[in-house]
Scaffold this motif. Structure first.
Motif, PDB file in Angstrom:
ATOM      1  N   ILE A   1      76.189  62.613  76.202  1.00  0.00           N
ATOM      2  CA  ILE A   1      74.735  62.493  76.301  1.00  0.00           C
ATOM      3  C   ILE A   1      74.417  61.590  77.481  1.00  0.00           C
ATOM      4  O   ILE A   1      74.963  60.495  77.596  1.00  0.00           O
ATOM      5  CB  ILE A   1      74.129  61.921  75.005  1.00  0.00           C
ATOM      6  CG1 ILE A   1      74.448  62.841  73.825  1.00  0.00           C
ATOM      7  CG2 ILE A   1      72.627  61.730  75.164  1.00  0.00           C
ATOM      8  CD1 ILE A   1      74.013  62.295  72.494  1.00  0.00           C
ATOM      9  N   LYS A   2      73.533  62.071  78.355  1.00  0.00           N
ATOM     10  CA  LYS A   2      73.123  61.312  79.536  1.00  0.00           C
ATOM     11  C   LYS A   2      71.607  61.347  79.644  1.00  0.00           C
ATOM     12  O   LYS A   2      70.979  62.354  79.332  1.00  0.00           O
ATOM     13  CB  LYS A   2      73.722  61.915  80.805  1.00  0.00           C
ATOM     14  CG  LYS A   2      75.225  61.918  80.846  1.00  0.00           C
ATOM     15  CD  LYS A   2      75.708  62.630  82.097  1.00  0.00           C
ATOM     16  CE  LYS A   2      77.204  62.831  82.048  1.00  0.00           C
ATOM     17  NZ  LYS A   2      77.670  63.657  83.159  1.00  0.00           N
ATOM     18  N   TYR A   3      71.040  60.235  80.115  1.00  0.00           N
ATOM     19  CA  TYR A   3      69.606  60.174  80.338  1.00  0.00           C
ATOM     20  C   TYR A   3      69.329  59.795  81.783  1.00  0.00           C
ATOM     21  O   TYR A   3      69.890  58.829  82.298  1.00  0.00           O
ATOM     22  CB  TYR A   3      68.952  59.159  79.401  1.00  0.00           C
ATOM     23  CG  TYR A   3      67.482  58.980  79.669  1.00  0.00           C
ATOM     24  CD1 TYR A   3      66.595  60.027  79.442  1.00  0.00           C
ATOM     25  CD2 TYR A   3      66.978  57.797  80.159  1.00  0.00           C
ATOM     26  CE1 TYR A   3      65.247  59.888  79.701  1.00  0.00           C
ATOM     27  CE2 TYR A   3      65.631  57.633  80.417  1.00  0.00           C
ATOM     28  CZ  TYR A   3      64.772  58.695  80.178  1.00  0.00           C
ATOM     29  OH  TYR A   3      63.440  58.553  80.435  1.00  0.00           O
ATOM     30  N   SER A   4      68.461  60.541  82.446  1.00  0.00           N
ATOM     31  CA  SER A   4      68.047  60.253  83.818  1.00  0.00           C
ATOM     32  C   SER A   4      66.634  59.697  83.784  1.00  0.00           C
ATOM     33  O   SER A   4      65.669  60.452  83.557  1.00  0.00           O
ATOM     34  CB  SER A   4      68.091  61.514  84.685  1.00  0.00           C
ATOM     35  OG  SER A   4      69.394  61.993  84.779  1.00  0.00           O
ATOM     36  N   LYS A   5      66.508  58.390  83.988  1.00  0.00           N
ATOM     37  CA  LYS A   5      65.202  57.730  83.945  1.00  0.00           C
ATOM     38  C   LYS A   5      64.238  58.280  84.989  1.00  0.00           C
ATOM     39  O   LYS A   5      63.065  58.480  84.703  1.00  0.00           O
ATOM     40  CB  LYS A   5      65.351  56.227  84.213  1.00  0.00           C
ATOM     41  CG  LYS A   5      65.907  55.430  83.110  1.00  0.00           C
ATOM     42  CD  LYS A   5      65.902  53.967  83.540  1.00  0.00           C
ATOM     43  CE  LYS A   5      66.712  53.124  82.596  1.00  0.00           C
ATOM     44  NZ  LYS A   5      66.701  51.709  83.009  1.00  0.00           N
ATOM     45  N   ASP A   6      64.750  58.480  86.201  1.00  0.00           N
ATOM     46  CA  ASP A   6      63.862  58.864  87.303  1.00  0.00           C
ATOM     47  C   ASP A   6      63.161  60.194  87.080  1.00  0.00           C
ATOM     48  O   ASP A   6      62.064  60.414  87.590  1.00  0.00           O
ATOM     49  CB  ASP A   6      64.611  58.864  88.631  1.00  0.00           C
ATOM     50  CG  ASP A   6      65.849  59.756  88.627  1.00  0.00           C
ATOM     51  OD1 ASP A   6      66.449  59.941  87.562  1.00  0.00           O
ATOM     52  OD2 ASP A   6      66.206  60.258  89.713  1.00  0.00           O
ATOM     53  N   VAL A   7      63.755  61.092  86.304  1.00  0.00           N
ATOM     54  CA  VAL A   7      63.126  62.390  86.032  1.00  0.00           C
ATOM     55  C   VAL A   7      62.823  62.606  84.553  1.00  0.00           C
ATOM     56  O   VAL A   7      62.321  63.655  84.167  1.00  0.00           O
ATOM     57  CB  VAL A   7      63.984  63.557  86.573  1.00  0.00           C
ATOM     58  CG1 VAL A   7      63.968  63.573  88.089  1.00  0.00           C
ATOM     59  CG2 VAL A   7      65.398  63.493  86.040  1.00  0.00           C
TER      60      VAL A   7
ATOM     61  N   GLN B   1      77.369  81.325  74.351  1.00  0.00           N
ATOM     62  CA  GLN B   1      77.452  80.132  73.515  1.00  0.00           C
ATOM     63  C   GLN B   1      76.795  78.969  74.262  1.00  0.00           C
ATOM     64  O   GLN B   1      76.992  78.814  75.477  1.00  0.00           O
ATOM     65  CB  GLN B   1      78.917  79.783  73.216  1.00  0.00           C
ATOM     66  CG  GLN B   1      79.664  80.858  72.460  1.00  0.00           C
ATOM     67  CD  GLN B   1      79.062  81.088  71.092  1.00  0.00           C
ATOM     68  OE1 GLN B   1      78.795  80.147  70.355  1.00  0.00           O
ATOM     69  NE2 GLN B   1      78.834  82.346  70.750  1.00  0.00           N
ATOM     70  N   PRO B   2      76.020  78.119  73.583  1.00  0.00           N
ATOM     71  CA  PRO B   2      75.393  76.981  74.253  1.00  0.00           C
ATOM     72  C   PRO B   2      76.439  76.016  74.818  1.00  0.00           C
ATOM     73  O   PRO B   2      77.419  75.699  74.150  1.00  0.00           O
ATOM     74  CB  PRO B   2      74.586  76.301  73.152  1.00  0.00           C
ATOM     75  CG  PRO B   2      74.464  77.304  72.065  1.00  0.00           C
ATOM     76  CD  PRO B   2      75.646  78.204  72.177  1.00  0.00           C
ATOM     77  N   VAL B   3      76.210  75.598  76.053  1.00  0.00           N
ATOM     78  CA  VAL B   3      77.109  74.676  76.742  1.00  0.00           C
ATOM     79  C   VAL B   3      76.423  73.322  76.943  1.00  0.00           C
ATOM     80  O   VAL B   3      77.055  72.281  76.853  1.00  0.00           O
ATOM     81  CB  VAL B   3      77.539  75.266  78.101  1.00  0.00           C
ATOM     82  CG1 VAL B   3      78.343  74.280  78.910  1.00  0.00           C
ATOM     83  CG2 VAL B   3      78.315  76.555  77.893  1.00  0.00           C
ATOM     84  N   ALA B   4      75.121  73.346  77.203  1.00  0.00           N
ATOM     85  CA  ALA B   4      74.377  72.114  77.454  1.00  0.00           C
ATOM     86  C   ALA B   4      72.901  72.314  77.132  1.00  0.00           C
ATOM     87  O   ALA B   4      72.401  73.436  77.165  1.00  0.00           O
ATOM     88  CB  ALA B   4      74.529  71.687  78.903  1.00  0.00           C
ATOM     89  N   LEU B   5      72.237  71.192  76.828  1.00  0.00           N
ATOM     90  CA  LEU B   5      70.802  71.180  76.593  1.00  0.00           C
ATOM     91  C   LEU B   5      70.179  70.168  77.538  1.00  0.00           C
ATOM     92  O   LEU B   5      70.701  69.063  77.703  1.00  0.00           O
ATOM     93  CB  LEU B   5      70.478  70.745  75.163  1.00  0.00           C
ATOM     94  CG  LEU B   5      71.034  71.565  74.025  1.00  0.00           C
ATOM     95  CD1 LEU B   5      70.758  70.866  72.704  1.00  0.00           C
ATOM     96  CD2 LEU B   5      70.410  72.941  74.024  1.00  0.00           C
ATOM     97  N   GLU B   6      69.064  70.525  78.128  1.00  0.00           N
ATOM     98  CA  GLU B   6      68.284  69.593  78.936  1.00  0.00           C
ATOM     99  C   GLU B   6      66.918  69.463  78.279  1.00  0.00           C
ATOM    100  O   GLU B   6      66.212  70.459  78.104  1.00  0.00           O
ATOM    101  CB  GLU B   6      68.084  70.119  80.354  1.00  0.00           C
ATOM    102  CG  GLU B   6      69.271  70.006  81.242  1.00  0.00           C
ATOM    103  CD  GLU B   6      68.938  70.463  82.645  1.00  0.00           C
ATOM    104  OE1 GLU B   6      68.311  69.697  83.402  1.00  0.00           O
ATOM    105  OE2 GLU B   6      69.299  71.616  82.956  1.00  0.00           O
ATOM    106  N   ILE B   7      66.562  68.258  77.918  1.00  0.00           N
ATOM    107  CA  ILE B   7      65.266  67.997  77.293  1.00  0.00           C
ATOM    108  C   ILE B   7      64.358  67.383  78.353  1.00  0.00           C
ATOM    109  O   ILE B   7      64.601  66.275  78.826  1.00  0.00           O
ATOM    110  CB  ILE B   7      65.401  67.012  76.106  1.00  0.00           C
ATOM    111  CG1 ILE B   7      66.512  67.418  75.152  1.00  0.00           C
ATOM    112  CG2 ILE B   7      64.056  66.836  75.412  1.00  0.00           C
ATOM    113  CD1 ILE B   7      66.302  68.698  74.417  1.00  0.00           C
TER     114      ILE B   7
END
Length: 70
Positions: free
Chosen positions: A3-9, A39-45
Motif C-alpha cells: 500500500i502506497k500513498y502519494s500526497k501530491d496527487v 484478475q485484479p493486480v492493483a487498485l488506485e483510489i
C-alpha cells in the motif's frame, strides 16, 4: 499486498499482485488494473482522503494516519 500513498496527487495505490498489468478500468474514482487473465493486480483510489474518511475502518491504522495527517 503493498500500500502506497502519494500526497501530491492524493492517490492511494494498493498492489495486490506482482503480475504485469494488461489493462485497467475506471469507475467512480477507482482504477482497477488487471492482468491478462482479468484478475485484479492493483487498485488506485483517487481523492484518497475523502474516500478514507468514509471507509477508514477497513484499512490499517498506519495508512489512515498517514493520509489524514497529510
Amino acid at each position: 499486498m503493498k500500500i502506497k500513498y502519494s500526497k501530491d496527487v492524493d492517490i492511494l495505490m494498493m498492489e495486490l499482485s506482482d503480475d504485469p498489468i494488461a489493462f485497467a478500468e475506471k469507475k467512480a474514482g477507482v482504477i482497477v488494473h488487471f492482468n491478462k487473465s482479468r484478475q485484479p493486480v492493483a487498485l488506485e483510489i483517487m481523492s484518497a482522503k475523502e474516500w478514507l474518511k468514509e471507509t477508514y475502518s477497513l484499512l490499517p491504522r498506519d495508512i489512515e494516519r498517514e493520509i489524514l495527517t497529510a
